[in-house]
Design a protein around this motif. Sequence first.
Motif, PDB file in Angstrom:
ATOM      1  N   ASN A   1       0.888  -1.305  -0.211  1.00  0.00           N
ATOM      2  CA  ASN A   1      -0.056  -0.079   0.000  1.00  0.00           C
ATOM      3  C   ASN A   1       0.965   1.181  -0.029  1.00  0.00           C
ATOM      4  OD1 ASN A   1      -2.566  -1.517   0.343  1.00  0.00           O
ATOM      5  ND2 ASN A   1      -1.423  -1.949   2.340  1.00  0.00           N
ATOM      6  N   SER A   2       1.136   1.885  -1.088  1.00  0.00           N
ATOM      7  CA  SER A   2       2.022   2.934  -1.375  1.00  0.00           C
ATOM      8  C   SER A   2       1.674   4.097  -0.559  1.00  0.00           C
ATOM      9  CB  SER A   2       2.004   3.387  -2.670  1.00  0.00           C
ATOM     10  OG  SER A   2       0.897   3.504  -3.251  1.00  0.00           O
ATOM     11  N   ASN A   3       0.298   4.138  -0.212  1.00  0.00           N
ATOM     12  CA  ASN A   3      -0.230   5.585   0.266  1.00  0.00           C
ATOM     13  C   ASN A   3      -0.015   5.447   1.987  1.00  0.00           C
ATOM     14  OD1 ASN A   3      -2.345   3.404   0.345  1.00  0.00           O
ATOM     15  ND2 ASN A   3      -3.605   4.988   1.524  1.00  0.00           N
TER      16      ASN A   3
ATOM     17  N   LEU B   1      -3.070   0.614  -8.030  1.00  0.00           N
ATOM     18  CA  LEU B   1      -2.732   1.823  -8.620  1.00  0.00           C
ATOM     19  C   LEU B   1      -1.586   1.476  -9.786  1.00  0.00           C
ATOM     20  CD1 LEU B   1      -1.963   3.704  -5.199  1.00  0.00           C
ATOM     21  CD2 LEU B   1      -4.182   3.904  -6.670  1.00  0.00           C
TER      22      LEU B   1
ATOM     23  N   GLN C   1      -4.185   1.292  -3.245  1.00  0.00           N
ATOM     24  CA  GLN C   1      -4.453   2.271  -2.262  1.00  0.00           C
ATOM     25  C   GLN C   1      -5.083   1.694  -1.172  1.00  0.00           C
ATOM     26  OE1 GLN C   1      -4.212   5.761  -3.078  1.00  0.00           O
ATOM     27  NE2 GLN C   1      -5.241   6.322  -1.103  1.00  0.00           N
TER      28      GLN C   1
ATOM     29  N   PRO D   1      -9.203  -2.126  -1.436  1.00  0.00           N
ATOM     30  CA  PRO D   1      -8.031  -1.356  -1.930  1.00  0.00           C
ATOM     31  C   PRO D   1      -8.184  -1.258  -3.344  1.00  0.00           C
ATOM     32  CG  PRO D   1      -7.644  -3.261  -0.432  1.00  0.00           C
ATOM     33  CD  PRO D   1      -8.926  -3.366  -0.829  1.00  0.00           C
ATOM     34  N   LYS D   2      -7.751  -0.283  -4.128  1.00  0.00           N
ATOM     35  CA  LYS D   2      -7.732  -0.075  -5.509  1.00  0.00           C
ATOM     36  C   LYS D   2      -6.221  -0.224  -6.034  1.00  0.00           C
ATOM     37  CE  LYS D   2      -8.080   3.469  -8.932  1.00  0.00           C
ATOM     38  NZ  LYS D   2      -8.665   5.234  -9.110  1.00  0.00           N
TER      39      LYS D   2
ATOM     40  N   ARG E   1       1.298  -1.959  -6.616  1.00  0.00           N
ATOM     41  CA  ARG E   1       1.109  -0.984  -5.303  1.00  0.00           C
ATOM     42  C   ARG E   1      -0.620  -0.554  -5.398  1.00  0.00           C
ATOM     43  NH1 ARG E   1       4.931   0.765  -8.411  1.00  0.00           N
ATOM     44  NH2 ARG E   1       3.563   1.830  -9.881  1.00  0.00           N
TER      45      ARG E   1
END
Length: 277
Positions: A218-220, A258, A247, A255-256, A245
């Motif tokens: 999860n990059s965020n 990316l 969200q 989760p989306k 990656r």
Amino acid sequence: MHTTPKRTRRGRAAVGAAVLAATLVAGFGPVANAAPAARDVVAAPAAAAPVTILASWPSPSGSVKVNATIPVPSSGLNGGMKRYYGIGDGGQSEKQDPMFELAPGATLRNVIIGAPAGDGVHCKGNCTLVNVWWEDVGEDAATFTGGSSYTVDGGGARSGSDKVFQHNGAGTVTIRNFQVENSGKLYRACGNCSTSHQRHVVLQNVTATKVKTLVGINSNWGDTARFSNITVVGDSGRKTKICTRFQGVKKGSEPKELGSGPDSRHCLYRDSDVTWR
């Protein structure tokens, strides 16, 4: 399947303790600060030995039918290369009990986990898995919670239709000298757990055959994934995603995705870190 946190089942049936006791009597009990067994796959640090030849899939030395979760104390458990099986239904239900539940600081070594295996291994704190083999991953091979450092050294996993390793807690998971086959993801940092964490994963000397994605992060939330000596087998079209990656979102949402590939901030690797054959 979305990555939701696991429910911890704290009830312990007497049979779980009985299985552990039987293992101790058989001479494969907890070993604290002992030298690795002859069949262990324990590599030197990557700087000293960049590539380790992975062991072939082992044959079990015996079988243990398990009817309830086996608690593994901090002193650890050496399974003597026996096959443990019998928990759960072999499906994807997230309500299944784990085969082993490791206390903080525990090491589980020299174990073959057969089917059904429920929710595999639960680490309730820092833990080490040495030469552990999953013949047929049900829901997850192992779930990491409650600690800051977890290590998988040697072993392998097959048929993790969704994912093999689930990281719900904070900290870093290191997976080295490992082989994975016919699976969705090797590692997934939970993207919709009740508590959000920054998570990190390190892959060293990993061989993947027929795997859709090696790592999902999860990059965020600032997650990172580092790779070295990765070998992807039987994928001439290079469709396997090395690092994807997502969200990260609140519990109850999905989760989306990316994007995938190296980005110098979260998915940390170069083309030379991956061999395709």
